[in-house]
Write a protein that holds these residues in place. Structure first.
Motif, short mmCIF file in Angstrom:
data_model
loop_
_atom_site.label_atom_id
_atom_site.label_comp_id
_atom_site.label_asym_id
_atom_site.label_seq_id
_atom_site.Cartn_x
_atom_site.Cartn_y
_atom_site.Cartn_z
N ASN A 130 0.49 -1.29 0.00
CA ASN A 130 0.09 0.12 0.33
C ASN A 130 0.70 1.27 -0.53
OD1 ASN A 130 -2.27 -1.28 -0.07
ND2 ASN A 130 -2.44 -1.28 1.91
N THR A 165 2.05 2.49 -3.36
CA THR A 165 0.79 3.36 -4.08
C THR A 165 1.94 4.35 -4.67
OG1 THR A 165 -0.08 3.93 -2.48
CG2 THR A 165 -0.89 1.78 -3.36
N SER A 213 0.06 -0.96 -7.34
CA SER A 213 0.42 -1.87 -5.56
C SER A 213 0.43 -3.39 -6.06
CB SER A 213 -0.01 -0.98 -4.92
OG SER A 213 -0.45 -1.20 -3.63
N THR A 255 -1.70 -4.66 -4.09
CA THR A 255 -2.58 -5.26 -3.41
C THR A 255 -4.04 -4.16 -3.83
OG1 THR A 255 -2.71 -2.73 -2.16
CG2 THR A 255 -2.25 -5.41 -0.97
N ILE A 295 -8.22 -0.08 -1.82
CA ILE A 295 -6.67 -0.05 -2.54
C ILE A 295 -7.10 0.20 -4.02
CG2 ILE A 295 -3.87 -0.64 -3.24
CD1 ILE A 295 -4.88 -0.18 -0.04
N GLY A 340 -3.85 2.97 3.41
CA GLY A 340 -2.95 1.26 3.41
C GLY A 340 -3.04 0.95 4.74
#
Lengths: 233, 258
Positions: free
Chosen positions: A93, A96, A103, A105, A169, A199
């Motif tokens: 996170n 990013t 990312s 996620t 996210i 995040g």
């Protein structure tokens, strides 16, 4: 606009497309492992701890203390599992904010994989703690009629974990991208800062929920369950 | 929004690999390091407690030793002070004794010097008196001193003849003792006078250089004659009497002046 890094194919290996999600996951794995190796390579009792080692000790200590607060016991396997969950998600996170870095996620596949891991880990930890019958007996509580609802609840827990993390996210990244097109100077910065906070919070929530699920499955069994587990073993 | 199940599988594998990697390179080293450090800290604290206990014991022993030394020091000071006082007293006594001895020696030396001075004075006075007497007799009476001494002795012999005979007892010899031998004339006169005054008695003349000028006739336990020493003794008594009077006058003058 691609909403998920799964669509970005980096290269193909043996007919399998290796997308940005997997590659970026490798990058994060390499980053975490490399930093850990660098800091802990010269870790001896007679060497005084430096600031990096102290930082790692603080991070690991915080994770361990959080797990102990929730589960009321010290469990090394739970630390390895949920600690790795937290570190992987939080690093993903935080990265990013790196331009051009998607990312992992932000991929529903990644969050689904993490949720599936939690879904599998919960019964595994539960069986390891209570035994097979003792763990399956928890699905029949408080009565046998609650079996379908317990199964639905177990599956929905995993789905909610995956969707929550992915949605937060991905939406943060998408909103930042949209605002970058509308107001390229101020709002994207604010959104990125907010994204960092979100995040970290999401990583914390994901890890905490996983710890709670696993801890509830591994909580000390009632006297009857303990007796059954002993007979089974 | 779709799920790529190949990616899901790969991510599950990646996650499991990451768990293993972090367990191998992060959790275990860190936790083992923390445990080792806690153990080392515990050991050091235990060691520090032992050292502290040993230090406290050593401190107590040291304090006891210091107290003992201080007590011993006070005793040693008293002993040293007593020894010093005894040494001082001994030195003072020895000094006083030496001073007394030196004072006695000085007193004896002074007495000896006085005696020598008196003897010298006596001798000088005798010589002067003898010389003056000889000169006076020669100038005024045309006689010698020995003739006058013999004449004086003859006169005294006549006066005390009875007493001499009584004192003679069984002895029949009188001894005439002079410093130097008498002249023949004086000897003859003395023999003649003795024969007339003391019949049956003989005279024997003898000399003694240590005697003063003069003549002594001894018969038994009695004697008669004339010596210069008797005159000098009288002169010395007169001089001492005059000197005592002069000192008394000086003392009275000083008291009146004060």
């Amino acid at each position: 606009m691609e909403l998920t890094p799964d669509d970005t194919i980096i290269f193909t290996l043996g007919g399998i497309a290796i997308n940005a999600t997997i590659v970026n996951t490798w990058v994060i794995m390499a980053l975490l492992t490399g930093v850990s190796v660098l800091i802990t390579r010269n870790l001896r009792p007679d060497v005084p701890p430096n600031r990096w080692r102290t930082t790692l000790e603080v991070i690991v200590g915080l994770i361990q203390s959080q797990i102990e607060e929730i589960s009321q016991r010290r469990d090394g396997r739970l630390l390895y599992f949920t600690g790795t969950l937290f570190l992987f998600i939080v690093v993903s996170n935080l990265l990013t904010v790196v331009p051009g870095f998607d990312s992992p996620t932000a991929s529903l596949s990644t969050t689904a994989a993490l949720s599936l891991s939690v879904l599998v880990a919960v019964p595994m930890f539960g069986i390891g703690s209570r035994g097979v019958r003792g763990y399956l007996r928890t699905y029949l509580e408080p009565s046998v009629f609650m079996l379908p609802f317990n199964i639905i609840g177990e599956v929905s827990r995993g789905i909610s974990l995956a969707i929550r993390l992915y949605g937060n996210i991905m939406s943060g990244a998408v909103i930042a991208a949209i605002l970058l097109g509308v107001a390229p100077f101020f709002f994207p910065v604010v959104m990125d800062m907010l994204g960092l906070l979100t995040g970290v919070i999401q990583a914390y929530i994901f890890a905490i929920l996983a710890t709670v699920y696993i801890s509830s499955a591994t909580a000390p069994a009632p006297p009857d369950d303990a007796k059954n587990a002993k007979e089974q073993t | 929004m779709s799920i790529d199940w190949i990616t899901v599988g790969a991510q599950i594998v990646n996650f499991l690999v990451l768990i293993w990697l972090l367990k191998r390179f992060l959790y275990r080293p860190i936790l083992d390091g923390i445990d080792a450090r806690e153990k080392e800290i515990s050991e050091r604290m235990a060691e520090a407690a032992k050292i502290r206990e040993a230090a406290e014991t050593a401190e107590a022993e040291h304090k006891a030793l210091i107290a003992k030394l201080r007590a011993g020091q006070a005793g040693a000071l008293d002993e040293a002070r007593a020894a010093a006082e005894a040494e001082r007293d001994a030195i003072l006594a020895e000094t006083r004794k030496r001073l007394a001895r030196e004072e006695a020696e000085r007193e004896a030396q002074r007495a000896e010097e006085a005696r020598r001075f008196t003897a010298e004075l006596h001798r000088s006075g005798a010589e002067a008196l003898l010389s003056l007497t000889r000169k006076a007799l020669s100038d005024l009476a045309d006689e010698t001193l020995e003739e006058r001494i013999v004449a004086h002795t003859v006169t005294r012999l006549r006066e005390v003849a009875d007493e001499l005979r009584d004192a003679a007892g069984d002895s029949r010899e009188a001894v005439v003792l002079t410093r130097a031998p008498l002249s023949p004339e004086a000897t003859e006169r003395l023999v003649n006078e003795a024969a007339s005054v003391l019949p049956g008695f003989t005279l024997r003349f003898d000399t003694d250089p240590s005697l003063g000028p003069g003549l002594n006739l001894r018969l038994g336990g009695a004697q008669v004659g004339w010596t210069l020493d008797s005159y000098l003794d009288g002169l010395e008594a007169v001089l001492e009497d005059r000197a005592g009077r002069a000192a008394t006058q000086v003392t009275q003058g000083s008291t009146d002046a004060a």
